[in-house]
Design a protein around this motif. Structure first.
Motif, PDB file in Angstrom:
ATOM      1  N   ASN A  81       0.803  -1.270  -0.098  1.00  0.00           N
ATOM      2  CA  ASN A  81      -0.206   0.076   0.037  1.00  0.00           C
ATOM      3  C   ASN A  81       1.098   1.312  -0.088  1.00  0.00           C
ATOM      4  N   LEU A  82       2.134   0.982  -0.536  1.00  0.00           N
ATOM      5  CA  LEU A  82       3.003   2.092  -0.528  1.00  0.00           C
ATOM      6  C   LEU A  82       2.931   2.933  -1.737  1.00  0.00           C
ATOM      7  N   CYS A  83       1.807   3.747  -1.910  1.00  0.00           N
ATOM      8  CA  CYS A  83       1.667   4.295  -3.356  1.00  0.00           C
ATOM      9  C   CYS A  83       3.083   5.306  -3.702  1.00  0.00           C
ATOM     10  N   GLU A  84       3.237   5.067  -4.824  1.00  0.00           N
ATOM     11  CA  GLU A  84       4.671   5.818  -5.359  1.00  0.00           C
ATOM     12  C   GLU A  84       4.270   7.482  -5.200  1.00  0.00           C
ATOM     13  N   ARG A  85       3.103   7.829  -5.297  1.00  0.00           N
ATOM     14  CA  ARG A  85       2.841   9.289  -5.344  1.00  0.00           C
ATOM     15  C   ARG A  85       2.342   9.903  -4.150  1.00  0.00           C
ATOM     16  N   TYR A  86       1.620   9.074  -3.067  1.00  0.00           N
ATOM     17  CA  TYR A  86       1.447   9.509  -1.936  1.00  0.00           C
ATOM     18  C   TYR A  86       1.663   8.861  -0.699  1.00  0.00           C
ATOM     19  N   LYS A  87       2.667   7.921  -0.734  1.00  0.00           N
ATOM     20  CA  LYS A  87       3.105   7.059   0.333  1.00  0.00           C
ATOM     21  C   LYS A  87       3.637   7.921   1.541  1.00  0.00           C
ATOM     22  N   VAL A  88       3.743   7.639   2.737  1.00  0.00           N
ATOM     23  CA  VAL A  88       3.860   8.174   3.919  1.00  0.00           C
ATOM     24  C   VAL A  88       5.399   8.716   3.575  1.00  0.00           C
ATOM     25  N   ASP A  89       5.449  10.088   3.954  1.00  0.00           N
ATOM     26  CA  ASP A  89       6.865  10.449   3.814  1.00  0.00           C
ATOM     27  C   ASP A  89       7.134  11.614   4.870  1.00  0.00           C
ATOM     28  N   PRO A  90       7.595  11.623   6.024  1.00  0.00           N
ATOM     29  CA  PRO A  90       7.761  12.535   6.996  1.00  0.00           C
ATOM     30  C   PRO A  90       8.537  13.768   6.465  1.00  0.00           C
ATOM     31  N   MET A  91       9.534  13.703   5.332  1.00  0.00           N
ATOM     32  CA  MET A  91      10.333  14.639   4.939  1.00  0.00           C
ATOM     33  C   MET A  91       9.282  15.549   3.848  1.00  0.00           C
ATOM     34  N   LYS A  92       8.294  14.980   3.547  1.00  0.00           N
ATOM     35  CA  LYS A  92       7.130  15.912   2.457  1.00  0.00           C
ATOM     36  C   LYS A  92       6.919  16.890   3.340  1.00  0.00           C
ATOM     37  N   ARG A  93       6.651  18.216   2.507  1.00  0.00           N
ATOM     38  CA  ARG A  93       6.486  19.621   3.144  1.00  0.00           C
ATOM     39  C   ARG A  93       5.627  20.160   1.964  1.00  0.00           C
ATOM     40  N   LEU A  94       5.267  19.668   0.759  1.00  0.00           N
ATOM     41  CA  LEU A  94       4.655  20.624  -0.308  1.00  0.00           C
ATOM     42  C   LEU A  94       3.843  19.714  -0.900  1.00  0.00           C
ATOM     43  N   MET A  95       2.818  20.242  -1.462  1.00  0.00           N
ATOM     44  CA  MET A  95       1.766  19.333  -2.241  1.00  0.00           C
ATOM     45  C   MET A  95       2.134  18.818  -3.437  1.00  0.00           C
ATOM     46  N   VAL A  96       1.629  17.568  -3.774  1.00  0.00           N
ATOM     47  CA  VAL A  96       2.021  16.747  -4.853  1.00  0.00           C
ATOM     48  C   VAL A  96       1.623  17.527  -6.215  1.00  0.00           C
ATOM     49  N   ASN A  97       0.520  18.194  -6.254  1.00  0.00           N
ATOM     50  CA  ASN A  97      -0.121  18.811  -7.580  1.00  0.00           C
ATOM     51  C   ASN A  97       1.015  19.852  -7.970  1.00  0.00           C
ATOM     52  N   ASP A  98       1.347  20.801  -7.379  1.00  0.00           N
ATOM     53  CA  ASP A  98       2.359  21.777  -7.786  1.00  0.00           C
ATOM     54  C   ASP A  98       3.624  22.266  -7.197  1.00  0.00           C
ATOM     55  N   GLY A  99       3.911  21.361  -6.162  1.00  0.00           N
ATOM     56  CA  GLY A  99       5.335  21.692  -5.259  1.00  0.00           C
ATOM     57  C   GLY A  99       5.068  23.086  -4.566  1.00  0.00           C
ATOM     58  N   GLY A 100       3.795  23.273  -4.332  1.00  0.00           N
ATOM     59  CA  GLY A 100       3.597  24.614  -3.506  1.00  0.00           C
ATOM     60  C   GLY A 100       2.974  23.994  -2.148  1.00  0.00           C
ATOM     61  N   THR A 101       2.585  25.266  -1.175  1.00  0.00           N
ATOM     62  CA  THR A 101       1.796  24.995  -0.198  1.00  0.00           C
ATOM     63  C   THR A 101       0.449  25.810  -0.345  1.00  0.00           C
ATOM     64  N   ARG A 102      -0.508  25.384   0.562  1.00  0.00           N
ATOM     65  CA  ARG A 102      -1.551  26.080   0.644  1.00  0.00           C
ATOM     66  C   ARG A 102      -1.910  26.871   2.021  1.00  0.00           C
ATOM     67  N   PHE A 103      -0.906  26.966   2.657  1.00  0.00           N
ATOM     68  CA  PHE A 103      -0.595  27.911   4.054  1.00  0.00           C
ATOM     69  C   PHE A 103       0.168  29.058   3.672  1.00  0.00           C
ATOM     70  N   SER A 104      -0.165  30.184   4.237  1.00  0.00           N
ATOM     71  CA  SER A 104       0.846  31.503   4.141  1.00  0.00           C
ATOM     72  C   SER A 104       0.397  31.983   5.424  1.00  0.00           C
ATOM     73  N   THR A 105       1.202  32.958   5.999  1.00  0.00           N
ATOM     74  CA  THR A 105       1.025  33.843   6.945  1.00  0.00           C
ATOM     75  C   THR A 105       1.613  35.238   6.944  1.00  0.00           C
ATOM     76  N   THR A 106       1.217  36.174   7.326  1.00  0.00           N
ATOM     77  CA  THR A 106       1.766  37.557   7.455  1.00  0.00           C
ATOM     78  C   THR A 106       2.086  37.911   8.961  1.00  0.00           C
ATOM     79  N   THR A 107       2.095  36.931   9.657  1.00  0.00           N
ATOM     80  CA  THR A 107       2.526  37.252  11.133  1.00  0.00           C
ATOM     81  C   THR A 107       3.490  36.336  11.416  1.00  0.00           C
ATOM     82  N   ASN A 108       4.546  36.956  12.307  1.00  0.00           N
ATOM     83  CA  ASN A 108       5.798  36.114  12.699  1.00  0.00           C
ATOM     84  C   ASN A 108       5.468  35.484  13.760  1.00  0.00           C
TER      85      ASN A 108
END
Length: 253
Positions: free
Chosen positions: A112-139
């Motif tokens: 069940n270790l899908c090549e595209r969505y398998k568990v990966d603790p190092m993963k930090r970006l979305m598969v679709n475009d390599g971007g994120t859906r979160f942002s902030t303007t507060t430190n």
């Protein structure tokens, strides 16, 4: 939820800014879902030792900050991006080990270790475009800053009021289920039950020993019971856990 569809949502999240630094409750922006993505509202979330490992930055590759941790939750779908399997209003739980259903691993039925969505603790970006859906303007100190992206975690990121994840990483559940407990199905329970059902492949009438009586171990015991084990033995260095073990049909410790 129609009033928020297609729009950026501003909400609260617990953001990790660095290894072992206290999580900061602050405002973030959550973008609309892109193609084959789902944006959901978090109803309940629980914490797992895996979250702790990422927070402490044990592995160099896990040190992606700022980041929103968490991978066990119950959610309600707010909007979808071209997804047919789930719709607005569905109750879902996340799975950090998604399945595309198309790669050679998903189609061979062995792993069940899908090549595209398998568990990966190092993963930090979305598969679709390599971007994120979160942002902030507060430190992290609460002051204003230039817009910066906030990283994802394990395809899930549940320590937030809203999150976006790939549609391959959501599973629809019965809305009448006890929702406060259902978040545990995202990791601890499924891991333990899966160990008994799939890895050990417990047979009816056999004796099963479970080492470690935490949430995963207790779930493994339940999986063994469901498979028909005639005797379940619990092993743990902490004797205080044995009392709880009797509820899971452990016969000896």
């Amino acid at each position: 939820m129609a009033e928020t569809q297609g729009k950026v949502i501003t909400c609260k999240a617990a953001v990790a800014w660095g290894p072992k630094e206290p999580l900061v409750i602050q405002e973030i922006c959550v973008d609309p879902p892109q193609k084959m993505e789902v944006r959901v509202k978090i109803l309940y979330s629980s914490i797992c030792h895996t979250d702790l490992g990422a927070w402490t930055g044990v592995n160099e590759g896990e040190r992606a900050f700022p980041r929103i941790l968490g991978h066990e939750a119950v959610r309600i779908v707010e909007s979808v991006g071209g997804v047919k399997d789930v719709k607005e209003g569905d109750y879902v739980i996340p799975t950090f080990n998604g399945e595309c259903g198309e790669c050679r691993v998903c189609t061979n039925g062995v792993s069940n270790l899908c090549e595209r969505y398998k568990v990966d603790p190092m993963k930090r970006l979305m598969v679709n475009d390599g971007g994120t859906r979160f942002s902030t303007t507060t430190n992290k100190d609460g002051g204003s800053s230039q817009k910066q992206r906030v990283y994802h975690f394990l395809n899930t990121s549940t320590f937030t009021e809203y999150t976006v994840l790939d549609s391959a990483c959501v599973v629809k559940i019965d809305p009448n289920a006890p929702l406060k407990q259902m978040s545990l199905l995202s990791c601890g329970v499924s891991t333990g039950v899966g160990a008994a059902w799939n890895t050990a492949n417990v047979k009816e009438g056999t004796t099963t020993a479970v080492f470690g009586l935490g949430s995963v171990g207790l779930a493994a015991a339940e999986g063994a019971r469901a498979r028909g084990a005639s005797r379940i033995i619990g092993v743990d260095a902490n004797a205080s856990k044995f009392e709880k073990g009797v509820y899971f049909l452990f016969e000896s410790f």
